[in-house]
Design an enzyme around this catalytic site. Structure first.
Site, mmCIF file in Angstrom:
data_model
loop_
_atom_site.group_PDB
_atom_site.id
_atom_site.type_symbol
_atom_site.label_atom_id
_atom_site.label_comp_id
_atom_site.label_asym_id
_atom_site.label_seq_id
_atom_site.Cartn_x
_atom_site.Cartn_y
_atom_site.Cartn_z
ATOM 1 C CD GLU A 120 -3.011 0.780 2.343
ATOM 2 O OE1 GLU A 120 -3.618 1.800 2.716
ATOM 3 O OE2 GLU A 120 -3.118 -0.321 2.908
ATOM 4 C CG ASP A 123 -3.325 9.447 6.590
ATOM 5 O OD1 ASP A 123 -3.466 8.213 6.647
ATOM 6 O OD2 ASP A 123 -3.345 10.092 5.537
ATOM 7 C CE1 TYR A 140 -7.778 -0.363 6.791
ATOM 8 C CE2 TYR A 140 -6.334 -0.247 4.880
ATOM 9 C CZ TYR A 140 -6.547 -0.077 6.235
ATOM 10 O OH TYR A 140 -5.536 0.372 7.040
#
Length: 269
Positions: free
Chosen positions: A51, A62, A176
């Protein structure tokens, strides 16, 4: 057999009863000079999928570790054009390991969806995970899917049941699953809750399920591997790389970080 590397890789993992290991690195950090060598080192030490984070100035998912890595990469001028060139260079030696670009819509939109799709496929990219493009808005990514790129979708503990059903039906490459509601880099994992949620998803989706967020080492990876098709590990790796003094040291650190996690996952069988 599908001609997409992601489908082939997960079929291979399933046939061997192996858990996929998906490391995340921020492209261009800690050194633009070492990106391709680091990608090869990750594969040599057990990565099944890579990734590759596309640096972006205004991330929403993030945590601080990856935010700072993106800031450092952006300060060195790293952008999509350079990242696609690195992928193409990686492909001259490795035509099998799937590569997923993880990032945000803005850099793709600036290139243009059709132009980006064409360039990404030509470079050897297999999928994209665009955090700020929910499934409800994913019509804009039709040119990417039409070109053969897998759109990796995200599900979370807070995902409503009807929305989860839609995600499970549309998932491609892998789904995911974000292990907790929060940002990358946190360290609290309730494996019992995650296991129940992943079991539900796997029963409803044909796509493999990869679990990320909060996986920091061999112990946490093995705990997740008990019920997931793959584990994603990012912030802990990015943090390990951050202090490297040069590209060679970063490459060594990447391999040394990943190898024991791969060994622990394989020792489960």
């Amino acid at each position: 057999m599908s001609d997409n590397r992601l489908d082939r890789r997960f079929a291979e993992l399933k046939s061997k009863s192996r858990t996929g290991l998906i490391p995340f690195i921020t492209a261009g950090d800690p050194s633009p000079d070492g990106v391709v060598a680091m990608m090869h080192a990750l594969v040599d030490n057990g990565a099944d999928v890579i990734e590759l984070g596309v640096p972006f100035s205004d991330p929403m998912a993030d945590g601080p570790v990856i935010q700072h890595a993106s800031e450092r990469a952006l300060a060195r001028g790293v952008g999509l054009v350079q990242i696609l060139a690195w992928v193409a260079q990686f492909r001259t030696r490795d035509n099998d390991t799937p590569i997923v670009l993880m990032g945000y819509l803005n850099p793709v939109e600036r290139v243009g969806y059709t132009a980006f799709a064409s360039r990404a496929v030509a470079a050897g990219v297999d999928g994209v995970l665009l955090v700020d493009c929910p499934i409800e808005e994913s019509a804009v990514l039709a040119p990417l899917r039409d070109a053969g790129l897998k759109q990796i979708l995200l599900a979370a503990p807070t995902t409503a049941n009807d929305r989860l059903a839609r995600l499970c039906e549309a998932a491609a490459g892998f789904l995911y699953y974000v292990s907790f509601a929060g940002i990358t880099g946190a360290s609290h994992l309730n494996t019992q809750d995650i296991a129940a949620r992943v079991a539900d998803i796997r029963a409803r989706s044909a796509a493999p399920v990869a679990v990320g967020f909060g996986i920091r080492d061999a112990q946490s990876a093995v705990a997740i591997a008990a019920f997931a098709d793959a584990v994603v590990i990012g912030s802990a790796l990015v943090d390990t790389l951050a202090g490297a003094e040069n590209a060679d040291e970063a490459v060594r650190r990447a391999g040394q970080f990943l190898a024991p996690i791969r060994a622990a996952l394989d020792a489960r069988h």
